[in-house]
Design a protein around this motif. Sequence first.
Motif, PDB file in Angstrom:
ATOM      1  N   UNK A  47     -35.001 -44.647 -73.134  1.00 13.84           N
ATOM      2  CA  UNK A  47     -35.716 -44.349 -71.884  1.00 13.84           C
ATOM      3  C   UNK A  47     -36.879 -43.414 -72.129  1.00 13.84           C
ATOM      4  N   UNK A  48     -37.883 -43.508 -71.264  1.00 21.70           N
ATOM      5  CA  UNK A  48     -39.010 -42.592 -71.348  1.00 21.70           C
ATOM      6  C   UNK A  48     -38.826 -41.458 -70.343  1.00 21.70           C
ATOM      7  N   UNK A  49     -39.709 -40.495 -70.423  1.00 19.44           N
ATOM      8  CA  UNK A  49     -39.708 -39.347 -69.530  1.00 19.44           C
ATOM      9  C   UNK A  49     -41.038 -39.319 -68.795  1.00 19.44           C
ATOM     10  N   UNK A  50     -41.012 -38.971 -67.508  1.00 17.63           N
ATOM     11  CA  UNK A  50     -42.236 -38.822 -66.733  1.00 17.63           C
ATOM     12  C   UNK A  50     -42.312 -37.410 -66.189  1.00 17.63           C
ATOM     13  N   UNK A  51     -43.493 -36.819 -66.278  1.00 18.21           N
ATOM     14  CA  UNK A  51     -43.716 -35.471 -65.756  1.00 18.21           C
ATOM     15  C   UNK A  51     -45.017 -35.470 -64.974  1.00 18.21           C
ATOM     16  N   UNK A  89     -42.703 -40.698 -74.664  1.00 15.28           N
ATOM     17  CA  UNK A  89     -41.762 -41.633 -75.274  1.00 15.28           C
ATOM     18  C   UNK A  89     -41.841 -41.543 -76.781  1.00 15.28           C
ATOM     19  N   UNK A  90     -40.880 -42.160 -77.435  1.00 17.15           N
ATOM     20  CA  UNK A  90     -40.862 -42.199 -78.894  1.00 17.15           C
ATOM     21  C   UNK A  90     -42.066 -42.981 -79.411  1.00 17.15           C
ATOM     22  N   UNK A  91     -42.663 -42.491 -80.479  1.00 20.44           N
ATOM     23  CA  UNK A  91     -43.819 -43.162 -81.072  1.00 20.44           C
ATOM     24  C   UNK A  91     -43.348 -44.183 -82.105  1.00 20.44           C
ATOM     25  N   UNK A  92     -42.567 -45.152 -81.597  1.00 16.65           N
ATOM     26  CA  UNK A  92     -42.034 -46.229 -82.427  1.00 16.65           C
ATOM     27  C   UNK A  92     -41.836 -47.416 -81.497  1.00 16.65           C
ATOM     28  N   UNK A  93     -42.609 -48.469 -81.686  1.00 17.65           N
ATOM     29  CA  UNK A  93     -42.618 -49.558 -80.712  1.00 17.65           C
ATOM     30  C   UNK A  93     -41.250 -50.215 -80.573  1.00 17.65           C
ATOM     31  N   UNK A  94     -40.488 -50.307 -81.663  1.00 17.21           N
ATOM     32  CA  UNK A  94     -39.188 -50.963 -81.595  1.00 17.21           C
ATOM     33  C   UNK A  94     -38.172 -50.095 -80.865  1.00 17.21           C
ATOM     34  N   UNK A  95     -38.063 -48.826 -81.271  1.00 18.88           N
ATOM     35  CA  UNK A  95     -37.085 -47.940 -80.641  1.00 18.88           C
ATOM     36  C   UNK A  95     -37.436 -47.663 -79.187  1.00 18.88           C
ATOM     37  N   UNK A 154     -28.222 -45.012 -80.339  1.00 15.94           N
ATOM     38  CA  UNK A 154     -27.599 -43.892 -79.657  1.00 15.94           C
ATOM     39  C   UNK A 154     -28.173 -42.569 -80.157  1.00 15.94           C
ATOM     40  N   UNK A 155     -28.441 -42.506 -81.449  1.00 15.54           N
ATOM     41  CA  UNK A 155     -28.998 -41.285 -82.028  1.00 15.54           C
ATOM     42  C   UNK A 155     -30.358 -40.978 -81.420  1.00 15.54           C
ATOM     43  N   UNK A 156     -31.158 -42.007 -81.175  1.00 14.98           N
ATOM     44  CA  UNK A 156     -32.494 -41.790 -80.625  1.00 14.98           C
ATOM     45  C   UNK A 156     -32.461 -41.464 -79.139  1.00 14.98           C
ATOM     46  N   UNK A 157     -31.349 -41.792 -78.460  1.00 17.13           N
ATOM     47  CA  UNK A 157     -31.262 -41.490 -77.033  1.00 17.13           C
ATOM     48  C   UNK A 157     -31.298 -39.990 -76.769  1.00 17.13           C
ATOM     49  N   UNK A 158     -30.898 -39.195 -77.760  1.00 12.57           N
ATOM     50  CA  UNK A 158     -30.886 -37.757 -77.570  1.00 12.57           C
ATOM     51  C   UNK A 158     -32.296 -37.206 -77.448  1.00 12.57           C
ATOM     52  N   UNK A 159     -33.309 -37.930 -77.942  1.00 12.78           N
ATOM     53  CA  UNK A 159     -34.676 -37.417 -77.930  1.00 12.78           C
ATOM     54  C   UNK A 159     -35.213 -37.279 -76.514  1.00 12.78           C
ATOM     55  N   UNK A 160     -35.204 -38.343 -75.677  1.00 11.76           N
ATOM     56  CA  UNK A 160     -35.692 -38.150 -74.306  1.00 11.76           C
ATOM     57  C   UNK A 160     -34.840 -37.177 -73.516  1.00 11.76           C
ATOM     58  N   UNK A 161     -33.548 -37.099 -73.828  1.00 17.28           N
ATOM     59  CA  UNK A 161     -32.696 -36.137 -73.131  1.00 17.28           C
ATOM     60  C   UNK A 161     -33.082 -34.715 -73.478  1.00 17.28           C
ATOM     61  N   UNK A 162     -33.422 -34.488 -74.735  1.00 20.79           N
ATOM     62  CA  UNK A 162     -33.794 -33.135 -75.160  1.00 20.79           C
ATOM     63  C   UNK A 162     -35.042 -32.639 -74.456  1.00 20.79           C
ATOM     64  N   UNK A 163     -35.909 -33.538 -74.041  1.00 20.20           N
ATOM     65  CA  UNK A 163     -37.128 -33.126 -73.363  1.00 20.20           C
ATOM     66  C   UNK A 163     -36.830 -32.397 -72.063  1.00 20.20           C
ATOM     67  N   UNK A 222     -41.304 -38.371 -84.081  1.00 15.74           N
ATOM     68  CA  UNK A 222     -42.652 -38.652 -83.596  1.00 15.74           C
ATOM     69  C   UNK A 222     -42.584 -39.117 -82.147  1.00 15.74           C
ATOM     70  N   UNK A 223     -43.383 -38.486 -81.295  1.00 16.78           N
ATOM     71  CA  UNK A 223     -43.455 -38.874 -79.893  1.00 16.78           C
ATOM     72  C   UNK A 223     -44.915 -39.050 -79.510  1.00 16.78           C
ATOM     73  N   UNK A 224     -45.150 -39.701 -78.376  1.00 13.88           N
ATOM     74  CA  UNK A 224     -46.501 -39.838 -77.854  1.00 13.88           C
ATOM     75  C   UNK A 224     -46.498 -39.521 -76.360  1.00 13.88           C
ATOM     76  N   UNK A 225     -47.611 -38.984 -75.903  1.00 11.33           N
ATOM     77  CA  UNK A 225     -47.772 -38.573 -74.513  1.00 11.33           C
ATOM     78  C   UNK A 225     -49.047 -39.214 -73.988  1.00 11.33           C
ATOM     79  N   UNK A 226     -48.971 -39.896 -72.860  1.00  8.20           N
ATOM     80  CA  UNK A 226     -50.142 -40.562 -72.314  1.00  8.20           C
ATOM     81  C   UNK A 226     -50.146 -40.550 -70.801  1.00  8.20           C
ATOM     82  N   UNK A 227     -51.322 -40.803 -70.229  1.00  8.09           N
ATOM     83  CA  UNK A 227     -51.471 -40.861 -68.775  1.00  8.09           C
ATOM     84  C   UNK A 227     -50.769 -42.096 -68.244  1.00  8.09           C
TER      85      UNK A 227
END
Length: 257
Positions: free
Chosen positions: A198-202, A187-193, A6-15, A169-174
């Motif tokens: 959820x990821x974000x698309x822009x 998305x988060x730069x952690x394969x497990x989390x 739940x704590x990590x869910x705030x990361x994609x929302x913050x974007x 840590x986050x990562x951005x890719x095509x």
Amino acid sequence: MQQPVERWLIVPAALAIFILSPVSVFAEGEWVYGKAINRSGELEFIEEHIIDYEDERIVAIKTVYYDADFNKIGEQVSDFVQGPQFGSYEFVDERLRYIDGARVMQNQILVFRRDIAADAIEKKYLPRDSRQVVGQGFHQFIVANLDSLVRGAVISAKLVLPAQLDQFDIRIGKHQIEGNRLQVRIELDNWFLSLFTPHVEAEYDLTTRRLLTYRGLSMIADKSGKTVEVTVSYDYSQRRPMLSSQYSSTATRSKRN
């Protein structure tokens, strides 16, 4: 205490707060509007970005958020004294009565948060790092790396998140490219989390280097206080009637009642 996932869910929302500052051509001042539609196809909120430049350099953004009835529900003011990817800011959620923000200094970053009704403020100092992105500087960071993303590079960064008094840590890719439109995935730069969050698309226009759409969780909660998934599209026409005339008429009616 929040559970780990739940704590990590705030990361994609913050974007949703940090990426939605779609700077385009240089000008002394510019207005950009965003319209957020939820999964039911309803208008969730409207954004008004007022962007200021000085000598072809972005210096400040004021973003005002309105609900579907054109009532103001939040505001964020950012400055870029420390560089385009380091956006010092203060964000106020007027519905949830909450404030958070970051102040970027030469060697450190102050992050803070508090309830509007509370006297005490929670804060923490983070050491400066060249890989950090702060506030609406996140969008500037992506634009600066668009060419590398087109070539297939995966860009890593540290997202400073005052709401959590931390950085992640986050990562951005095509994700895909069609003509002159590039869709990136964040998305988060952690394969497990990343399996649970959820990821974000822009989507960006590679010719104008403008942000066209955003899809993901929104940091602007709905009336019940829940974070919802939205698709935001942007209007760069400089026409203000989409919001201003309707908001003005709504405000006038409210004063009369």
